[in-house]
Design an enzyme around this catalytic site. Structure first.
Site, PDB file in Angstrom:
ATOM      1  N   HIS A  16       0.954  -1.154   0.242  1.00 31.82           N
ATOM      2  CA  HIS A  16      -0.036   0.037   0.089  1.00 31.82           C
ATOM      3  C   HIS A  16       1.149   1.155   0.109  1.00 31.82           C
ATOM      4  CE1 HIS A  16      -3.658   2.034   2.016  1.00 31.82           C
ATOM      5  NE2 HIS A  16      -3.022   2.875   1.143  1.00 31.82           N
ATOM      6  N   HIS A  18       1.475   4.942  -2.556  1.00 31.82           N
ATOM      7  CA  HIS A  18       0.917   5.712  -3.627  1.00 31.82           C
ATOM      8  C   HIS A  18       2.291   6.442  -4.178  1.00 31.82           C
ATOM      9  CE1 HIS A  18      -3.383   5.614  -2.380  1.00 31.82           C
ATOM     10  NE2 HIS A  18      -3.019   5.326  -1.060  1.00 31.82           N
ATOM     11  N   HIS A 196      -9.613   1.126  -1.273  1.00 30.26           N
ATOM     12  CA  HIS A 196      -9.517   1.808  -0.134  1.00 30.26           C
ATOM     13  C   HIS A 196     -10.952   1.646   0.672  1.00 30.26           C
ATOM     14  CE1 HIS A 196      -5.803   3.300  -1.211  1.00 30.26           C
ATOM     15  NE2 HIS A 196      -5.566   4.041  -0.112  1.00 30.26           N
ATOM     16  N   GLU A 199     -11.195   3.351   6.090  1.00 28.84           N
ATOM     17  CA  GLU A 199     -10.105   4.195   6.487  1.00 28.84           C
ATOM     18  C   GLU A 199     -10.888   5.201   7.315  1.00 28.84           C
ATOM     19  OE1 GLU A 199      -8.102   6.488   3.566  1.00 28.84           O
ATOM     20  OE2 GLU A 199      -6.679   7.038   4.808  1.00 28.84           O
ATOM     21  N   ASP A 277       1.655   3.965   2.909  1.00 27.83           N
ATOM     22  CA  ASP A 277       0.886   4.757   2.308  1.00 27.83           C
ATOM     23  C   ASP A 277       1.321   5.986   1.625  1.00 27.83           C
ATOM     24  OD1 ASP A 277      -1.969   5.226   1.701  1.00 27.83           O
ATOM     25  OD2 ASP A 277      -2.554   6.285   3.559  1.00 27.83           O
ATOM     26  N   ASP A 278       1.981   7.126   2.060  1.00 25.71           N
ATOM     27  CA  ASP A 278       2.114   8.507   1.605  1.00 25.71           C
ATOM     28  C   ASP A 278       3.533   8.918   2.430  1.00 25.71           C
ATOM     29  OD1 ASP A 278      -0.095   8.898  -0.443  1.00 25.71           O
ATOM     30  OD2 ASP A 278      -0.956   8.495   1.295  1.00 25.71           O
TER      31      ASP A 278
HETATM   32  N1  ADE Z   1      -4.562   8.667  -2.005  1.00 27.28           N
HETATM   33  C1  ADE Z   1      -3.250   8.780  -1.349  1.00 27.28           C
HETATM   34  N2  ADE Z   1      -3.315   8.464   0.024  1.00 27.28           N
HETATM   35  C2  ADE Z   1      -4.456   8.199   0.192  1.00 27.28           C
HETATM   36  C3  ADE Z   1      -5.155   7.782   1.544  1.00 27.28           C
HETATM   37  N3  ADE Z   1      -4.630   7.349   2.482  1.00 27.28           N
HETATM   38  N4  ADE Z   1      -6.595   7.456   1.397  1.00 27.28           N
HETATM   39  C4  ADE Z   1      -7.163   7.630   0.182  1.00 27.28           C
HETATM   40  N5  ADE Z   1      -6.584   8.105  -0.984  1.00 27.28           N
HETATM   41  C5  ADE Z   1      -5.299   8.340  -0.863  1.00 27.28           C
HETATM   42 ZN    ZN Z   2      -3.774   4.894   0.682  1.00 22.73          ZN
END
Ligand code: ADE
Ligand code: ZN
Length: 335
Positions: A16, A18, A196, A199, A277-278
């Protein structure tokens, strides 16, 4: 070997991630300068200061703006290559990377520019860094399903480069059921399915992802704990959850790491995996995510090994490949 080194050295997969979320402030500034793009921050420090979020949307607003510096194939290549170097440092052996084509095509960047840049870095990473990979294309759920369908049709020309499709962006108010048609077509075309869900959104969205989209993995899924029947279903089917602990704290899904649902989900025997994630926005790559959990929940080495095993079991790779990676973990544990 201390716990830090242990987590660093154990072979693991990241499922996971991005790629647009790996854009470090330094890279963002470099690309902005190179491409002649004005940004409203004066320095790397000022930009980092702005990375304080109170929910998913407050993050997405900055994340989409940041992605605006990505213009050319070489920008996508460099972005991906920088992530792979980090993954190599952290002994990530397999990556499944999300990309958001609509974030770029809406700005007039060709689909081909995006995928060619990302894919050639991944191919080089496979050859030179020994990191295997899959690409997963995500649809932006705040946009209409018709836009997702156009994106899927564009992607068919690059089908051999894309393993699966997913669903990301603003969750609240955009349930998976909005995208039943495009996911049905994606399944017919042979793509793997993730989404997703849970969350920020309620457990019903996880049910919809499973039953409506036929998701094979749930990204986040941390609100599943609110629904016992759902927990039983996720456990029975061993549907993997790609949990991203630092993301959930940064986006205020949980106030403190100790309040995170991770430990209960893990202890109940769900297939939980740990991911970043990011990472450029949330303060850590995959190792820092494992460490944050270890610190909050006093995870043992066996717990960490189980999470690493889960990461390979949950990956879109052959049974043979899974067994080879898991054997490496067993050898590492026996050292
Ligand atoms: N796009 C990038 N990170 C995300 C996240 N945590 N949840 C939804 N969309 C995303
Ligand atoms: Zn994500």
């Amino acid at each position: 070997m201390d716990m830090n080194q242990f987590i660093q050295n154990i072979p693991k997969a990241e499922l996971h991630l991005h790629i647009e979320g790996t854009l470090e402030p330094e890279t963002l500034f470099r690309l902005a300068k190179r491409n002649g793009i004005r940004i409203k921050f004066n320095s790397v420090e000022e930009l980092r200061q702005a990375y304080q979020f109170n929910n998913l949307q407050s993050f997405l607003d900055i994340y989409y703006e940041g992605a605006g510096v990505l213009q050319n194939e070489s920008d996508f290549y460099e972005l991906t290559w920088e992530y792979l170097l980090k993954a190599k440092e952290q002994n990530v052996r397999h990556v499944e990377i999300f990309f958001d084509p609509q974030t770029h095509t809406a700005r007039g960047i060709a689909f081909e520019t995006v995928i060619d840049g990302i894919y050639s870095a991944l191919a080089d990473g496979s050859r030179d860094l020994n990191i295997s990979f899959c690409l997963i294309m995500c649809f932006l759920r705040h946009l209409p399903e018709s836009e997702a369908m156009k994106t899927l049709v564009q992607a068919l020309d690059f089908k051999e480069k894309i393993m699966g499709v997913g669903l990301d962006s603003s969750e609240t108010g955009h349930p998976p059921s909005k995208f039943m048609g495009v996911f049905e077509k994606a399944r017919e075309e042979g793509f793997r399915i993730v989404a997703h869900a849970g969350e920020e959104g309620p457990p019903e969205y996880i049910w919809e992802a499973l039953q409506g989209l036929k998701a094979q993995r749930i990204d986040h899924g941390v609100r599943a704990l609110e629904d016992t029947a759902l927990i039983n279903e996720l456990k029975r089917r061993q549907i993997p959850l790609t949990v991203c602990p630092l993301s959930n704290i940064k986006l205020c899904v949980f106030k403190n790491m100790r309040d995170h649902s991770f430990k209960t989900l893990f202890d109940q025997g769900l297939c939980v995996t740990v991911n970043s994630d990011d990472p450029a926005y949330f303060g850590g790559y995959v190792v820092e995510n494992y460490l944050a959990l270890q610190d909050a929940f006093q995870l043992t080495r066996n717990d960490i090994a189980q999470l690493a095993i889960n990461s390979f079991n949950a990956a879109f790779i052959s049974q043979d490949k899974k067994e080879k990676f898991i054997d490496q973990i067993k050898k590492f544990m026996a050292e």
